[in-house]
Design an enzyme around this catalytic site. Structure first.
Site, PDB file in Angstrom:
ATOM      1  N   GLN A  12       6.978  -2.057  -8.045  1.00  0.00           N
ATOM      2  CA  GLN A  12       7.502  -1.768  -6.710  1.00  0.00           C
ATOM      3  C   GLN A  12       8.907  -1.158  -6.775  1.00  0.00           C
ATOM      4  O   GLN A  12       9.259  -0.323  -5.947  1.00  0.00           O
ATOM      5  CB  GLN A  12       7.515  -3.075  -5.898  1.00  0.00           C
ATOM      6  N   LYS A  70       8.275  -8.620  -4.668  1.00  0.00           N
ATOM      7  CA  LYS A  70       6.863  -8.924  -4.382  1.00  0.00           C
ATOM      8  C   LYS A  70       6.703 -10.422  -4.296  1.00  0.00           C
ATOM      9  O   LYS A  70       7.510 -11.169  -4.868  1.00  0.00           O
ATOM     10  CB  LYS A  70       5.978  -8.392  -5.516  1.00  0.00           C
ATOM     11  N   ASP A  92      -0.284  -7.224   1.388  1.00  0.00           N
ATOM     12  CA  ASP A  92      -0.927  -6.714   0.173  1.00  0.00           C
ATOM     13  C   ASP A  92      -2.331  -7.321   0.237  1.00  0.00           C
ATOM     14  O   ASP A  92      -2.776  -7.681   1.341  1.00  0.00           O
ATOM     15  CB  ASP A  92      -0.135  -7.157  -1.082  1.00  0.00           C
ATOM     16  N   THR A 133      -1.166   3.613   3.379  1.00  0.00           N
ATOM     17  CA  THR A 133      -1.385   3.607   1.926  1.00  0.00           C
ATOM     18  C   THR A 133      -2.581   4.494   1.581  1.00  0.00           C
ATOM     19  O   THR A 133      -2.513   5.336   0.676  1.00  0.00           O
ATOM     20  CB  THR A 133      -1.596   2.172   1.399  1.00  0.00           C
ATOM     21  N   ASN A 146      -7.974  -2.518   3.416  1.00  0.00           N
ATOM     22  CA  ASN A 146      -7.179  -1.594   4.204  1.00  0.00           C
ATOM     23  C   ASN A 146      -6.940  -0.250   3.511  1.00  0.00           C
ATOM     24  O   ASN A 146      -7.049   0.812   4.121  1.00  0.00           O
ATOM     25  CB  ASN A 146      -5.839  -2.301   4.458  1.00  0.00           C
TER      26      ASN A 146
HETATM   27  N1  GLU Z   1       1.833  -4.006  -0.799  1.00  0.00           N
HETATM   28  C1  GLU Z   1       2.125  -2.625  -0.584  1.00  0.00           C
HETATM   29  C2  GLU Z   1       2.473  -1.964  -1.898  1.00  0.00           C
HETATM   30  O1  GLU Z   1       1.922  -2.316  -2.916  1.00  0.00           O
HETATM   31  C3  GLU Z   1       3.106  -2.382   0.540  1.00  0.00           C
HETATM   32  C4  GLU Z   1       4.419  -3.080   0.459  1.00  0.00           C
HETATM   33  C5  GLU Z   1       5.287  -2.911   1.706  1.00  0.00           C
HETATM   34  O2  GLU Z   1       4.881  -2.268   2.653  1.00  0.00           O
HETATM   35  O3  GLU Z   1       6.391  -3.458   1.657  1.00  0.00           O
HETATM   36  O4  GLU Z   1       3.253  -1.056  -1.973  1.00  0.00           O
END
Ligand code: GLU
Length: 445
Positions: free
Chosen positions: A111, A126, A166, A210, A241
Site C-alpha cells: 500500500q 492496512k 478490502d 478499483t 466488488n
Molecule cells: N483495500 C483497497 C486497496 O487495496 C483500498 C484501500 C483504501 O481505499 O484505502 O487498495
C-alpha cells in the site's frame, strides 16, 4: 536481487519469521531496486530500505463479541500503520479467516508504494481481522464491527490513519464502524474512513473505482501497442466488488467478459456475463456464484481446474493473493493472452509474473493497476475536507486521469532505467523513490 540489497532482506526475514506473504512482497520490490540504489547513494546512507520495511506502528488487539446464540466469540484485530511520509496512513481493512500479521504486513507494505503512485497525499497502512463475515447475520457483523472500533478508534483520525474496505469489508461494515467511531468520539469526522455510503459522506465512483481503474490500466497498456479492449475476450477471477466493476468497465469498453469465480468454483458464460444478475446475487442476496448458473441458461460452473485455463485475450485476477500460478501463466500464454492487469493485491505468484514478463505479455502489477480504489478514497477525503460532493462524471474523470498518469509514470520510469515497457520495475521504482525522497526530507523519524 542484487547483492547490495541482501543484508536488508536477510534482516526482514530474521525480524519477521514465518510471515511468508510479507517476505514475498518485500522481495518483489527489492528485486527492482538494485539500479536505484546505485544511482542514489543517499538512500543507503539514510538507511531508507531498513526503515521502510519496519512499520511505524503495529497494533494487535482482542475483539470480543457475542453471536446470535449468546456465545462469546474472540477474534484478533490488526492495524499496521506502515509509513506516513506522504500523508496519513491509508489503506483498507480485511475481514477474512486467513488474516494474520503476515497478510496485513504484506498488504500494508504494498500500500505504501501504491498510494505513492497515485500522486495523492496518502501514506500506507492496512488492517483487518480473522473474523469471517460469511454466514453471519447483520446483527453479528454489527456487534463485531462495534467491538473492533471500540479499540481502533484511539489509533485513527482524518489526519492520522484513514481505514477503508478490502475483502470482507464493504459499505455495510464501514457503516457500522463509522457509527461506532462517531458515537465514541462525539465527532462527525467524515474523513476518518472511506468507502462510506453516499448519504453519509461517501463518494460516487468509490465502489466502482478499483475495478474500473484496473480496466482503464489494461486499456492504457493495450494502447501502447495499438490495441484496445474492444471485441476482446476478458477473463476475470473473483466476484466481489473489484471483479464486478472490472466487468462493468470492460463491457463498457467493448470487451466480452466470459468468467468470474468464488471459492466454490468458476463460471464460464460465453455469451458475456449478465452483470445485473451477478450484482443482484452478490450485492443484494449475498449469494454464491452457483446461484448464477441456476438463473442463466448457457452458463456453466466448473468446480475443479483453473479459471485461467479458459482461453482469453485479457486476464484480470481480481480475487486474492497468489491465485494465478506459474502453470496458469503458462496456460494463458499458450492461449495467446495479450495483457494481464492485477485487480487484486499480489494475485500472481513470483514465478507467474516472471513467466508472463518473459513471454512479452503486457503485465500491470497490482500496485499500479489496482490503485484506482485508494485514489478515489483520497478523492473522498478531499470531498469530506471541503464538505462537498462531486458528480459521478467529474469523479470518474478524475479517476481516469489518475490511472493514465500512473500508467505513463510507470512507463517513463521504466524507460529511465532502460527496461522499456516493464511496468513492474516502473511501479516499484517510481513508488519507492517518491516515498524515499520524502523520508529523507523529513529526517530520521
Ligand atoms: N483495500 C483497497 C486497496 O487495496 C483500498 C484501500 C483504501 O481505499 O484505502 O487498495
Amino acid at each position: 536481487m542484487e547483492d547490495r540489497l541482501q543484508p536488508a532482506f536477510a534482516e526482514v526475514l530474521r525480524r519477521n519469521p514465518g510471515e511468508v506473504e510479507f517476505h514475498q512482497a518485500v522481495r518483489e520490490v527489492f528485486e527492482s531496486l538494485g539500479p536505484v540504489l546505485r544511482k542514489n547513494p543517499q538512500y543507503a546512507e539514510a538507511a531508507v530500505l531498513e526503515r521502510i520495511c519496519e512499520p511505524e506502528r503495529q497494533i494487535i488487539f482482542r475483539v470480543p463479541w457475542v453471536d446470535d446464540t449468546g456465545r462469546v466469540r474472540i477474534n484478533r484485530g490488526f492495524r499496521v500503520e506502515y509509513n506516513s511520509a506522504l500523508g496519513p496512513f491509508k489503506g483498507g481493512l480485511r475481514f477474512h479467516p486467513s488474516v494474520y500479521l503476515g497478510i496485513v504486513k504484506f498488504l500494508g507494505f504494498e500500500q505504501i508504494f501504491k498510494n505513492a503512485l497515485t500522486g495523492l497525499p496518502i501514506g500506507g497502512g492496512k488492517g483487518g481481522s480473522d473474523f469471517d463475515p460469511r454466514g453471519r447475520s447483520d446483527g453479528e457483523v454489527m456487534r463485531f464491527c462495534q467491538s473492533f472500533m471500540t479499540e481502533l478508534y484511539r489509533h485513527i483520525g482524518e489526519y492520522t490513519d484513514v481505514p477503508a474496505g478490502d475483502i470482507g469489508v464493504g459499505a455495510r461494515e464501514i457503516g457500522y464502524l463509522f457509527g461506532q467511531y462517531k458515537r465514541i468520539t462525539n465527532r462527525y469526522e467524515s474523513g476518518v474512513l472511506t468507502g462510506k455510503g453516499l448519504t453519509w459522506g461517501g463518494s460516487l465512483v468509490r465502489k466502482e473505482a478499483t475495478g474500473y481503474g484496473s480496466v482503464l490500466f489494461a486499456q492504457s497498456m493495450l494502447g501502447t501497442v495499438g490495441e484496445s479492449l474492444d471485441g476482446r475476450r476478458v477473463s476475470i477471477s473473483g466476484s466481489g466488488n473489484v471483479a464486478i466493476y472490472a466487468a462493468e468497465k470492460a463491457q463498457q469498453l467493448g470487451g466480452r467478459v466470459v468468467t468470474f469465480s468464488d471459492s466454490s468454483g468458476y463460471v464460464v458464460d460465453e455469451a458475456g456475463v449478465d452483470l445485473s444478475l451477478l450484482k443482484e446475487i452478490k450485492e443484494v442476496e449475498r449469494g454464491r456464484v452457483s446461484d448464477y448458473i441456476a438463473r442463466r441458461p448457457g452458463a456453466r460452473l466448473v468446480k475443479d481446474g483453473s479459471i485461467w485455463d479458459v482461453p482469453t485475450d485479457v486476464a484480470l485476477p481480481c480475487a486474492t493473493q497468489n491465485e494465478l500460478t506459474e502453470a496458469d501463466a503458462k496456460q494463458l500464454v499458450a492461449n495467446g493472452v495479450r495483457a494481464v492487469a492485477e485487480g487484486a493485491n499480489m494475485p500472481s505468484t513470483p514465478e507467474a509474473v516472471a513467466l508472463l514478463r518473459e513471454a512479452g505479455v503486457l503485465f500491470g502489477p497490482g500496485k499500479a493497476a489496482n490503485a484506482g480504489g485508494v485514489a478515489t478514497s483520497a478523492l473522498e477525503m478531499q470531498q469530506n475536507a471541503s464538505r462537498d460532493s462531486w458528480s459521478f462524471g467529474h469523479t470518474e474523470d478524475r479517476l481516469a486521469e489518475i490511472m493514465v498518469s500512473i500508467h505513463d509514470n510507470c512507463l517513463a520510469t521504466a524507460d529511465e532505467y532502460d527496461v522499456p515497457g516493464d511496468y513492474v520495475v516502473g511501479a516499484n521504482v517510481r513508488g519507492f523513490t517518491q516515498v524515499a525522497d520524502a523520508m529523507i526530507a523529513l529526517g530520521v523519524v
